[in-house]
Write an enzyme that holds these catalytic residues in place. Structure first.
Site, PDB file in Angstrom:
ATOM      1  N   ARG A 196     -32.439 107.782  -1.611  1.00 53.49           N
ATOM      2  CA  ARG A 196     -31.067 108.261  -1.371  1.00 53.49           C
ATOM      3  C   ARG A 196     -31.094 109.737  -1.284  1.00 53.49           C
ATOM      4  NH1 ARG A 196     -31.080 104.057   1.625  1.00 53.49           N
ATOM      5  NH2 ARG A 196     -29.594 102.887   1.796  1.00 53.49           N
ATOM      6  N   ASP A 246     -38.933 110.920   2.290  1.00 53.77           N
ATOM      7  CA  ASP A 246     -37.420 109.937   2.933  1.00 53.77           C
ATOM      8  C   ASP A 246     -36.200 109.863   3.839  1.00 53.77           C
ATOM      9  OD1 ASP A 246     -38.787 108.090   5.371  1.00 53.77           O
ATOM     10  OD2 ASP A 246     -37.250 106.659   4.404  1.00 53.77           O
ATOM     11  N   GLU A 274     -28.683 113.846   5.760  1.00 51.41           N
ATOM     12  CA  GLU A 274     -29.185 113.178   6.932  1.00 51.41           C
ATOM     13  C   GLU A 274     -28.273 112.836   7.826  1.00 51.41           C
ATOM     14  OE1 GLU A 274     -31.373 109.933   4.994  1.00 51.41           O
ATOM     15  OE2 GLU A 274     -30.514 108.361   5.629  1.00 51.41           O
ATOM     16  N   HIS A 317     -35.924 108.854   7.465  1.00 51.39           N
ATOM     17  CA  HIS A 317     -35.720 107.732   6.778  1.00 51.39           C
ATOM     18  C   HIS A 317     -35.916 106.694   7.480  1.00 51.39           C
ATOM     19  CE1 HIS A 317     -32.033 105.767   4.267  1.00 51.39           C
ATOM     20  NE2 HIS A 317     -32.626 104.963   4.679  1.00 51.39           N
TER      21      HIS A 317
HETATM   22  P1  NAD Z   1     -32.545  97.874  -6.959  1.00 54.76           P
HETATM   23  O1  NAD Z   1     -31.420  96.254  -7.257  1.00 54.76           O
HETATM   24  O2  NAD Z   1     -33.266  96.535  -6.405  1.00 54.76           O
HETATM   25  O3  NAD Z   1     -33.304  98.946  -7.790  1.00 54.76           O
HETATM   26  C1  NAD Z   1     -32.825  99.486  -8.379  1.00 54.76           C
HETATM   27  C2  NAD Z   1     -32.954  99.877  -9.524  1.00 54.76           C
HETATM   28  O4  NAD Z   1     -31.808 100.952  -9.934  1.00 54.76           O
HETATM   29  C3  NAD Z   1     -32.132  99.344 -11.036  1.00 54.76           C
HETATM   30  O5  NAD Z   1     -32.881  98.698 -11.577  1.00 54.76           O
HETATM   31  C4  NAD Z   1     -31.269  99.788 -11.514  1.00 54.76           C
HETATM   32  O6  NAD Z   1     -31.097  99.311 -12.663  1.00 54.76           O
HETATM   33  C5  NAD Z   1     -31.638 101.146 -11.129  1.00 54.76           C
HETATM   34  N1  NAD Z   1     -30.598 101.792 -11.301  1.00 54.76           N
HETATM   35  C6  NAD Z   1     -29.374 101.984 -11.430  1.00 54.76           C
HETATM   36  N2  NAD Z   1     -28.495 102.636 -11.981  1.00 54.76           N
HETATM   37  C7  NAD Z   1     -29.195 103.612 -12.193  1.00 54.76           C
HETATM   38  C8  NAD Z   1     -29.725 105.309 -13.151  1.00 54.76           C
HETATM   39  N3  NAD Z   1     -28.072 105.226 -13.495  1.00 54.76           N
HETATM   40  N4  NAD Z   1     -30.674 105.690 -13.605  1.00 54.76           N
HETATM   41  C9  NAD Z   1     -31.779 105.254 -13.366  1.00 54.76           C
HETATM   42  N5  NAD Z   1     -31.465 103.825 -13.127  1.00 54.76           N
HETATM   43  C10 NAD Z   1     -30.279 103.238 -12.645  1.00 54.76           C
HETATM   44  O7  NAD Z   1     -32.665  97.800  -5.328  1.00 54.76           O
HETATM   45  P2  NAD Z   1     -33.983  98.583  -4.910  1.00 54.76           P
HETATM   46  O8  NAD Z   1     -33.964  97.317  -3.806  1.00 54.76           O
HETATM   47  O9  NAD Z   1     -35.029  99.023  -5.702  1.00 54.76           O
HETATM   48  O10 NAD Z   1     -33.533  99.247  -3.616  1.00 54.76           O
HETATM   49  C11 NAD Z   1     -33.952 101.332  -4.489  1.00 54.76           C
HETATM   50  C12 NAD Z   1     -32.793 101.614  -3.569  1.00 54.76           C
HETATM   51  O11 NAD Z   1     -33.829 102.320  -2.511  1.00 54.76           O
HETATM   52  C13 NAD Z   1     -32.079 101.188  -2.885  1.00 54.76           C
HETATM   53  O12 NAD Z   1     -30.193 101.598  -3.462  1.00 54.76           O
HETATM   54  C14 NAD Z   1     -31.831 102.169  -1.562  1.00 54.76           C
HETATM   55  O13 NAD Z   1     -30.703 102.944  -1.749  1.00 54.76           O
HETATM   56  C15 NAD Z   1     -33.225 102.709  -1.299  1.00 54.76           C
HETATM   57  N6  NAD Z   1     -33.674 102.488  -0.039  1.00 54.76           N
HETATM   58  C16 NAD Z   1     -34.208 103.275   0.457  1.00 54.76           C
HETATM   59  C17 NAD Z   1     -34.796 102.445   2.135  1.00 54.76           C
HETATM   60  C18 NAD Z   1     -35.776 103.578   3.103  1.00 54.76           C
HETATM   61  O14 NAD Z   1     -35.738 102.972   3.598  1.00 54.76           O
HETATM   62  N7  NAD Z   1     -36.255 104.655   2.723  1.00 54.76           N
HETATM   63  C19 NAD Z   1     -34.932 101.328   1.679  1.00 54.76           C
HETATM   64  C20 NAD Z   1     -34.464 100.247   1.544  1.00 54.76           C
HETATM   65  C21 NAD Z   1     -33.479 100.809  -0.020  1.00 54.76           C
END
Ligand code: NAD
Length: 330
Positions: free
Chosen positions: A234, A258, A263, A295
């Site tokens: 994000r 991305d 955005e 994105h």
């Molecule tokens: P997920 O919930 O499986 O994993 C997130 C990880 O981050 C977890 O292991 C959690 O413990 C960790 N985390 C939480 N707070 C933290 C902190 N303060 N410091 C360090 N680590 C921390 O989520 P995911 O499916 O892996 O997705 C991750 C992120 O990717 C989503 O939150 C979303 O914002 C982003 N995303 C982007 C796109 C895109 O198209 N660019 C698509 C999907 C998701």
């Protein structure tokens, strides 16, 4: 369940239409959700929204008044919804907790390789019929140290790919992933140590109060010179102004983004006729060592099918027993 779908993009229409069934009837609209469009869903029990739809407390109040009791998010992230207000109004919210983490992880690898091998500069030179290689020297990823922030679904998929490249992987997460540790030999360490040791740092944690502007001038200062920063999570996790300053001084060697902090006012729409007013974005995208994709990391056929399928499943679960396995709560 009659569901009004906001912000339907052409690319997802076919997948949503294919996934709907006799329990869930979708009305697809390209309009985004805001105060001017909130009454379009009058008479619907559920709505479905995209990440660009900001669901604030006043919007939720109006949705509630219109009879909406369920919100199906077509995304993993839910930082665009006031969950506190939704819970107060007893409006249930469900996300798509996973849909092809490979789509995003592979896109992060694409950004790294493109930056390491100077793809943007190379393409610009080619456009000027300049086929010299002098500005295009890259480096092997094998043996380099990759820092991963957040080793959930996407971060761990990314780690497995980079493990295959022969990289050394350091990770920072508030919760360690034991299975990933055993499978890829990654080491969990502090954010500071990751900054000190990594050649590439890739962000895969959610945006929340703890991660808002986690990447700022102070953190950049602790990084190796010429580090490459990748953000497919994000935009708000990075202080973009600080990033630009660090790119200009050469502290940061390159950035692959991305997602972008502001955005919502730019991405997902055709804007060629209107001049962009966001100077920060304009300056950022002109940098030869900055690669921005709008994105699109999630945008694979597999992911779109999965997003549509899970969105419909969430609505089916609600229509059958008012509970969904993918509810997100405050
Ligand atoms: P997920 O919930 O499986 O994993 C997130 C990880 O981050 C977890 O292991 C959690 O413990 C960790 N985390 C939480 N707070 C933290 C902190 N303060 N410091 C360090 N680590 C921390 O989520 P995911 O499916 O892996 O997705 C991750 C992120 O990717 C989503 O939150 C979303 O914002 C982003 N995303 C982007 C796109 C895109 O198209 N660019 C698509 C999907 C998701």
């Amino acid at each position: 369940m009659k569901t009004f779908v906001y912000s339907t993009h052409t690319y997802e229409k076919i997948y949503l239409e294919e996934a709907q069934n006799n329990l869930v009837k979708l009305t697809l609209s390209s309009k985004s959700l805001n105060m001017a469009t909130v009454n379009l869903c009058k008479g619907y029990t559920a709505i479905s929204i995209f990440t660009t739809d900001l669901v604030t407390a006043p919007i939720l109040e109006q949705l509630h008044e219109n009879g909406v009791r369920f919100i199906a998010l077509r995304s993993v992230g839910y930082d665009h919804v006031s969950l506190e207000k939704a819970s107060e109004l007893n409006i249930k919210v469900a996300n798509v907790p996973h849909y092809s983490p490979n789509a995003i992880a592979e896109h992060a690898v694409l950004l790294i390789l493109s930056l390491v091998r100077k793809l943007k500069i190379g393409q610009q030179l080619m456009g000027q019929n300049d086929f010299r290689l002098d500005q295009l020297i890259g480096f092997d990823l094998k043996g380099k140290t990759i820092g991963i922030i957040g080793t959930g679904l996407i971060g761990s998929t990314f780690a497995a790919i980079l493990h295959g490249f022969g990289c050394k992987i350091l990770a920072y997460d508030i919760q360690e992933n034991q299975k990933l540790k055993e499978e890829t030999g990654i080491s969990y360490t502090s954010l500071e140590n990751i900054c000190e040791k990594s050649d590439v740092i890739s962000i895969h944690c959610p945006l929340n109060n703890a991660t808002q502007h986690l990447f700022n001038a102070h953190l950049f200062e602790q990084m190796k010179n010429n580090v490459i920063i990748i953000n497919t999570a994000r935009g708000g996790i990075i202080n973009t102004k600080d990033l630009l300053d660090a790119l200009k001084t050469g502290k940061i060697g390159a950035a692959g983004l991305d997602v972008y902090e502001h955005e919502k006012a730019i991405f997902f729409e055709k804007r060629q006729d209107s001049k962009l007013t966001d100077q920060l974005f304009e300056t950022l995208r002109k940098q030869p060592n900055v690669l921005i994709t709008c994105h699109q990391a999630f945008l694979t056929k597999e992911a779109l099918q999965e997003i549509a399928k899970t969105t419909i499943n969430n609505l089916v679960e609600w229509s059958e027993n008012s509970n969904s396995n993918n509810e997100v709560t405050f």
